[in-house]
Design a protein around this motif. Sequence first.
Motif, short mmCIF file in Angstrom:
data_model
loop_
_atom_site.label_atom_id
_atom_site.label_comp_id
_atom_site.label_asym_id
_atom_site.label_seq_id
_atom_site.Cartn_x
_atom_site.Cartn_y
_atom_site.Cartn_z
N ALA A 139 38.07 38.12 -62.04
CA ALA A 139 37.03 37.74 -61.19
C ALA A 139 37.28 36.38 -60.05
CB ALA A 139 35.78 37.51 -61.93
N ALA A 140 38.05 35.66 -60.80
CA ALA A 140 38.36 34.35 -59.79
C ALA A 140 39.30 35.02 -58.77
CB ALA A 140 39.24 33.52 -60.75
N GLY A 141 39.96 35.76 -58.68
CA GLY A 141 40.77 36.48 -57.63
C GLY A 141 39.77 37.07 -56.45
N ILE A 142 38.89 37.82 -57.13
CA ILE A 142 38.01 38.20 -56.28
C ILE A 142 37.27 37.30 -55.44
CG2 ILE A 142 35.84 39.72 -55.93
CD1 ILE A 142 37.13 41.38 -58.28
N VAL A 143 36.85 36.38 -56.06
CA VAL A 143 35.89 35.38 -55.25
C VAL A 143 36.76 34.61 -54.35
CG1 VAL A 143 34.77 32.88 -55.71
CG2 VAL A 143 34.50 34.82 -57.54
N VAL A 144 38.21 34.13 -54.55
CA VAL A 144 38.77 33.71 -53.62
C VAL A 144 39.22 34.44 -52.50
CG1 VAL A 144 41.28 32.79 -53.36
CG2 VAL A 144 40.19 32.30 -55.23
N ALA A 145 39.34 35.89 -52.73
CA ALA A 145 39.50 36.81 -51.46
C ALA A 145 38.09 36.97 -50.56
CB ALA A 145 39.86 38.09 -52.17
N ILE A 146 37.19 36.93 -51.38
CA ILE A 146 35.84 37.05 -50.85
C ILE A 146 35.50 35.67 -49.90
CG2 ILE A 146 33.23 36.92 -50.94
CD1 ILE A 146 33.62 38.76 -53.20
N ALA B 127 33.90 27.22 -53.35
CA ALA B 127 33.92 27.96 -54.36
C ALA B 127 35.32 28.43 -54.62
CB ALA B 127 33.00 29.25 -54.01
N ALA B 128 36.19 29.02 -53.87
CA ALA B 128 37.43 29.15 -54.11
C ALA B 128 38.36 28.13 -54.93
CB ALA B 128 38.25 29.35 -52.87
N LEU B 129 38.07 27.00 -54.63
CA LEU B 129 38.68 25.76 -55.51
C LEU B 129 38.23 25.84 -56.90
CD1 LEU B 129 40.37 23.53 -55.70
CD2 LEU B 129 38.46 21.94 -54.85
N LEU B 130 36.73 26.23 -56.89
CA LEU B 130 36.13 26.00 -58.33
C LEU B 130 36.74 27.08 -59.30
CD1 LEU B 130 32.70 25.18 -57.12
CD2 LEU B 130 34.06 23.90 -58.68
N VAL B 131 36.82 28.31 -58.74
CA VAL B 131 37.46 29.40 -59.65
C VAL B 131 38.93 29.19 -59.71
CG1 VAL B 131 35.64 30.89 -58.94
CG2 VAL B 131 37.47 30.96 -57.79
N ALA B 132 39.54 28.82 -58.86
CA ALA B 132 40.92 28.44 -59.08
C ALA B 132 41.29 27.24 -60.26
CB ALA B 132 41.62 28.20 -57.55
N GLY B 133 40.42 26.43 -60.05
CA GLY B 133 40.76 25.31 -60.93
C GLY B 133 40.45 24.09 -60.13
N VAL B 134 39.26 23.61 -60.25
CA VAL B 134 38.60 22.23 -59.74
C VAL B 134 39.51 21.32 -59.95
CG1 VAL B 134 37.19 21.33 -61.56
CG2 VAL B 134 36.67 21.00 -59.21
N MET B 135 40.26 21.19 -60.96
CA MET B 135 41.27 20.12 -61.44
C MET B 135 42.73 20.22 -60.94
SD MET B 135 39.93 18.79 -65.12
CE MET B 135 40.19 20.50 -65.66
N ASP B 136 42.99 21.32 -60.38
CA ASP B 136 44.17 21.83 -59.89
C ASP B 136 44.57 20.84 -58.55
OD1 ASP B 136 46.26 23.33 -58.38
OD2 ASP B 136 46.21 24.86 -59.62
N ARG B 137 45.52 19.91 -58.59
CA ARG B 137 45.76 19.13 -57.65
C ARG B 137 46.57 19.74 -56.34
NH1 ARG B 137 47.90 15.06 -62.09
NH2 ARG B 137 47.88 17.10 -63.12
N PRO B 138 47.33 20.63 -56.53
CA PRO B 138 47.66 21.36 -55.18
C PRO B 138 46.65 22.09 -54.71
CG PRO B 138 49.22 21.63 -57.05
CD PRO B 138 48.23 21.21 -57.69
N ALA B 139 45.70 22.80 -55.28
CA ALA B 139 44.66 23.70 -54.83
C ALA B 139 43.87 22.71 -54.13
CB ALA B 139 44.10 24.46 -55.99
#
Length: 268
Positions: A154-161, A214-226
Amino acid sequence: MENVGKTVRSVGTARAIFLGVSSLIFAASAAATLIWCASMDAMGGTPMPGGWTLSTLWAPMCGQTWLDAAVSFAGMWNVMMVAMMLPSLAPVLWRYLDGAAGGSGARAGALTALAGAGYFFVWLVAGLLVFAAGAQLAALAVAAPALAHTAPAAAGIVVAIAGVLQFTAWKGRWIACCAAMPSCTHARFDARAAWRHGARLGRHCVCCCGNLMAALLVAGVMDRPAMALVAAAITAERLIPARGKVARGVGLVAVLVGVVMVVRAVAA
């Protein structure tokens, strides 16, 4: 000629002060964000079905109430927003400062700070809504393991959208609107007008880059590279003249990343 020279020097001094203060605020917020991310990493999280980890960010820690957790999240969220959004906001605030009093004067500086506060207040409200939604989804994932198993896909789908939205006329209109906002046309420069100007900038910004956040949130809001990549994308699509091409390039990358996330989740 002498008066013109004094005005030029005054504006130059004000610009240097503005850039210096902005740089210090950015550096402080970026450092605080990195410290926050490191502390969250140290706390770990809860392993979930599907091979992902539920962050402690979305629930009260030991001894906290839900109100404590929401306030803590909102504070950390706004610090992160300062680090992410200030590079694209600074030129807009400088235009406001320059319009308020020729780029000089303590009153103009105070009004500019108030406009910035109005901008980040909008992001604060958005952060509280994000926390409420994230907490509900986290509780749902804990209660329904089968649903939690689908979270990576689902996270991948959100990033793609989010990437697809970069190609739409909707995105183009918001980028064009953001590009027009720096030209300050206020008839009045007072506290109320400054706050409203900042709040309007904030609303436009939330609408314009909501898909990327939204893409950042589902990918990981604490993911520094993202976080760094999303901040760079937001800044580039606002400041680079060929902003339409930049937005589409960002969209293409997001779609590809989303597809890869879905494929990995299905193959796992």
